[in-house]
Design a protein around this motif. Structure first.
Motif, mmCIF file in Angstrom:
data_model
loop_
_atom_site.group_PDB
_atom_site.id
_atom_site.type_symbol
_atom_site.label_atom_id
_atom_site.label_comp_id
_atom_site.label_asym_id
_atom_site.label_seq_id
_atom_site.Cartn_x
_atom_site.Cartn_y
_atom_site.Cartn_z
ATOM 1 N N ARG A 14 37.646 51.125 13.902
ATOM 2 C CA ARG A 14 37.042 49.860 13.505
ATOM 3 C C ARG A 14 35.575 49.815 13.869
ATOM 4 N NH1 ARG A 14 42.433 47.210 15.233
ATOM 5 N NH2 ARG A 14 43.518 47.720 13.343
ATOM 6 N N ASP A 28 31.398 38.004 24.051
ATOM 7 C CA ASP A 28 32.334 39.059 23.670
ATOM 8 C C ASP A 28 32.912 39.759 24.886
ATOM 9 O OD1 ASP A 28 32.101 38.530 21.106
ATOM 10 O OD2 ASP A 28 31.342 40.491 20.477
ATOM 11 N N PHE A 31 35.498 37.596 26.464
ATOM 12 C CA PHE A 31 36.710 37.566 25.655
ATOM 13 C C PHE A 31 37.494 38.868 25.800
ATOM 14 C CE2 PHE A 31 38.936 38.195 21.576
ATOM 15 C CZ PHE A 31 39.750 37.093 21.624
ATOM 16 N N ALA A 38 45.076 39.836 30.277
ATOM 17 C CA ALA A 38 46.397 39.393 29.819
ATOM 18 C C ALA A 38 47.327 40.594 29.670
ATOM 19 C CB ALA A 38 46.271 38.652 28.493
ATOM 20 N N LEU B 99 46.752 36.816 23.841
ATOM 21 C CA LEU B 99 45.601 37.577 24.342
ATOM 22 C C LEU B 99 45.954 39.058 24.487
ATOM 23 C CD1 LEU B 99 44.023 35.178 26.988
ATOM 24 C CD2 LEU B 99 43.102 35.834 24.768
ATOM 25 N N THR B 102 46.359 40.679 21.170
ATOM 26 C CA THR B 102 45.041 40.891 20.578
ATOM 27 C C THR B 102 44.390 42.139 21.169
ATOM 28 O OG1 THR B 102 44.809 38.517 20.361
ATOM 29 C CG2 THR B 102 42.802 39.822 20.159
ATOM 30 N N GLU B 106 43.360 44.992 18.688
ATOM 31 C CA GLU B 106 41.934 45.057 18.343
ATOM 32 C C GLU B 106 41.142 45.989 19.240
ATOM 33 O OE1 GLU B 106 40.541 43.428 15.747
ATOM 34 O OE2 GLU B 106 42.483 42.637 15.140
ATOM 35 N N ARG B 174 47.574 43.546 13.140
ATOM 36 C CA ARG B 174 47.389 44.844 12.489
ATOM 37 C C ARG B 174 47.544 44.743 10.977
ATOM 38 N NH1 ARG B 174 46.670 49.187 15.408
ATOM 39 N NH2 ARG B 174 47.058 49.046 17.639
ATOM 40 N N ARG B 181 37.299 42.149 9.006
ATOM 41 C CA ARG B 181 36.490 42.397 10.197
ATOM 42 C C ARG B 181 35.084 42.834 9.792
ATOM 43 N NH1 ARG B 181 41.570 44.562 10.995
ATOM 44 N NH2 ARG B 181 42.760 43.499 12.620
ATOM 45 N N GLY B 192 34.267 39.753 19.314
ATOM 46 C CA GLY B 192 35.121 38.677 19.810
ATOM 47 C C GLY B 192 35.137 37.493 18.862
ATOM 48 N N LEU B 193 33.957 37.148 18.336
ATOM 49 C CA LEU B 193 33.878 36.011 17.419
ATOM 50 C C LEU B 193 34.666 36.303 16.140
ATOM 51 C CD1 LEU B 193 32.665 33.243 17.073
ATOM 52 C CD2 LEU B 193 30.696 34.275 15.929
ATOM 53 N N ILE B 195 37.270 38.148 15.871
ATOM 54 C CA ILE B 195 38.702 38.013 16.167
ATOM 55 C C ILE B 195 39.096 36.550 16.223
ATOM 56 C CG2 ILE B 195 40.470 38.420 17.920
ATOM 57 C CD1 ILE B 195 38.904 40.921 18.713
ATOM 58 N N ARG B 196 38.318 35.765 16.970
ATOM 59 C CA ARG B 196 38.711 34.364 17.169
ATOM 60 C C ARG B 196 38.582 33.548 15.888
ATOM 61 N NH1 ARG B 196 35.532 35.167 21.798
ATOM 62 N NH2 ARG B 196 33.839 34.021 20.810
ATOM 63 N N TRP B 200 42.268 35.593 13.908
ATOM 64 C CA TRP B 200 43.299 34.661 14.370
ATOM 65 C C TRP B 200 43.612 33.638 13.300
ATOM 66 C CZ3 TRP B 200 42.092 33.253 20.220
ATOM 67 C CH2 TRP B 200 42.456 34.346 21.018
#
Lengths: 330, 294
Positions: A14, A28, A31, A38, B99, B102, B106, B174, B181, B192-193, B195-196, B200
């Motif tokens: 990616r 980022d 996050f 987690a 989380l 993810t 990702e 996936r 993306r 991160g942005l 993804i969120r 999501w």
């Protein structure tokens, strides 16, 4: 386990965006760190589970030593001439036997269902029947337990156990195999319930495996004039053999650790089961029955040590299942 | 070899192969019938024994003491206890599960640690639930809190639901095309942005489905609650005290000799089974709609 920190994704497919603004980069990183921690919580759970079981079970294990695994004396109420003792052989053997019989019963059924749904069932119907079979997996274990205790056990006692007892010589081989109190609560009915419970899991994975077989293999076999039976037996089942063993192990893992349904119907005796229709206990049923009423620290510790044994058995089974199935399959 | 004998032999062989095939088809349909019969019989028993016991008191009264009259009392304390503990457990599981799922989907590609986590998650997914109960008992009940409590029950349920949510999240994320993306990053958004705000959002239906299935799974769990939340014959909203739940109430009542308690056990079993099965069906319908609309 050589990589402890998240590696900065060398060769990741990616695209990353190194040109983002510095504020974005900060967000980022936070996050990413959140997601990473987690995931580490999951790891900590498994480690914590093992540590907790070892610490909790250690007093009993060190007290009884190897006899904990070989003795079947389970005596929580100690008295001077009959001291408190815990030997786990009965529950361990009960766990293995019930799970094994359950798999013997469930395996042919699961293969039959999967083959029927993939090869013989009309497509529209196959979708709905597939959902119905999967719904069996959704029924909570305690409901299976109630059904087993109030419906299956009385029926089994009246229509199977009693006729067998009346017609068999109690000293003959079969008489000894089928001896037991005719109340329907025994090793065999527990295995029956377990078989119904693991059936949907195995059947669903088998079905997915059969569907994943490249169509040209089937078509080639049919083109040579094979009957559907011959295609399934000689082409399809051998093709999925390795993953199928994984699916069976997955079902076995469930059967080994199943608690409530077994607790209702196995009869709960700590002795070594002497026949197929004898009452017995499994590790999980013993823990569920006795934990809240445990008499002393040693009793609690013995039950947690039982839990450790169950963990080791299921962990090996599930790990083998995952390796055989590959981690990509459900 | 005379041509005549050859054809006779092959036709009898053909007949045998056909016969074996018919028997095989018959056996596979019998196997399917057995599974369907088991499902119908279990559901039928639940309806036959549970439906007649339902009255208004089930939802408005707490569980009765032993020796109560048939028809008295209800399951209010157990229902509310179940909802509270499942909800808390599910919130924890959703946060951690989404989380970590993810991270696996990702950030985890080509990462050895990620495959270890994925493997551990798979093990936790099928680990016996009673062991989770023992674990929470050892950690929370016997050492930190010192007694049985609703929060320990919720924690046990959270441990059970987290692997389910993690697995669904990873699978769903996936499925999202890489172009999403790339498009987000082309607009200048950081990873991160993207993804969120994009991934999501695009996975919303799938995540809801995963949460629903996880909720259904833990709502029927009994074993881990037995020695964490314990059960409570009275209505309680306190998280630091023992709390009733439907499954533990069933366990206590079904094995008793009290007719009224047994009636309530069947009603509770019917309620749980109805909830779990409808959650399963709704989840499936959502998933089917989500995949067909794309």
């Amino acid at each position: 386990m050589d990589a402890v920190l998240p590696s900065p994704m060398p060769g990741a497919p990616r695209i990353d965006n190194p040109g983002g603004t510095s504020a974005m980069k900060g967000g980022d990183t936070v996050f990413h760190a959140l997601c990473f921690s987690a995931a580490m919580v999951l790891m900590a759970t498994l480690v914590g589970l093992i540590v907790a079981l070892v610490i909790g079970g250690w007093p009993a294990l060190s007290h009884f030593g190897f006899a904990f695994f070989t003795s079947s004396v389970w005596n929580p109420s100690g008295s001077p001439d009959n001291p408190e003792a815990y030997g786990a052989a009965g529950p361990i053997v009960g766990t293995l036997i019930t799970a094994f019989i359950a798999m013997l019963l469930a395996l042919p059924l699961a293969i039959g269902i999967a083959v029927f749904l993939v090869e013989f069932c009309p497509k529209r119907l196959s979708h709905w029947v597939g959902i119905a079979v999967e719904l069996l997996a959704g029924i909570p274990s305690i409901v299976y337990g109630m059904w087993g205790l109030f419906v299956l056990a009385p029926w089994f006692a009246e229509h199977v156990q009693t006729p067998l007892m009346l017609n068999l010589d109690p000293d003959s081989f079969w008489g000894r195999v089928f001896t037991g109190v005719p109340n329907g609560a025994n090793i065999f009915t527990a295995s029956l319930i377990l078989a119904i419970m693991v059936l949907p899991y195995i059947a669903t994975v088998f079905r997915e495996l059969l569907l994943s077989i490249p169509p040209y293999l089937r078509e080639a076999a049919y083109g040579m004039g094979c009957t559907p039976f011959e295609v399934v037996r000689n082409i399809m089942l051998p093709y999925i053999r390795k993953s199928a063993v994984g699916a069976v192990m997955l079902g076995l893992g469930r059967a080994l650790g199943e608690t409530m349904a077994v607790t209702f119907i196995i009869g709960n005796s700590h002795a070594f089961p002497k026949s197929l229709f004898d009452s017995g206990s499994t590790i999980a049923s013993t823990i569920a029955n006795e934990f809240t009423e445990a008499t002393g620290d040693l009793h609690i510790s013995a039950l947690i040590a039982l839990g450790l044994v169950l963990f080791l058995i299921t962990f090996v089974t599930l790990a083998a299942a995952r390796l055989l199935l590959g981690t990509e399959k459900a | 070899m005379a041509p005549g004998t050859h054809s006779v032999a092959s036709s009898s062989r053909h007949a045998r192969r056909k016969l074996i095939n018919y028997i095989f088809v018959g056996l596979t349909s019998i196997a399917t019938l057995i599974a369907l019969t088991a499902l119908v019989m279990i559901l039928w028993t639940l309806v036959a024994k549970g439906f007649g016991g339902i009255n208004a008191g089930i939802f408005t009264q707490d569980q009765p003491g032993g020796g109560s009259n048939l028809g008295d009392g209800g399951l209010r304390n157990a229902l509310i206890g179940s909802v509270i503990m499942c909800a808390i457990g599910m919130v924890i599981a959703l946060v951690i599960g989404i989380l970590s799922g993810t991270w696996l989907a990702e950030y985890g590609d080509g990462n050895k640690l990620a495959s270890v986590v994925r493997f551990i998650n798979d093990v936790l997914l099928s680990a016996p639930s009673i062991l989770v109960g023992l674990f929470v008992y050892e950690c929370l009940v016997s050492h930190v809190l010192g007694h049985f409590s609703a929060i320990a029950g919720a924690a046990a349920l959270a441990f059970l639901a987290t692997p389910i949510v993690t697995r669904t999240t990873e699978d769903i994320l996936r499925l999202q095309p890489n172009q999403l993306r790339e498009a987000g990053m082309a607009l200048g958004a950081g990873r991160g942005l993207v993804i969120r705000a994009i991934i999501w959002k695009a996975s919303r239906t799938g995540l809801v489905t995963g949460g629903l299935l996880g909720f259904a799974r833990i709502s029927g769990e009994t074993a881990p609650l037995l020695f964490t939340a314990l059960g409570n014959p009275f209505m309680s909203f306190s998280l630091s005290q023992p709390m009733a739940s439907l499954p533990t109430t069933i366990f206590q009542f079904a094995l008793s000799a009290d007719d009224n308690w047994r009636r309530l056990a069947w009603v509770a079993a019917l309620i749980i089974a109805t909830f779990v099965l409808s959650a399963n069906i709704i989840g499936r319908a959502l998933a089917a709609r989500g995949s067909s609309s794309k």
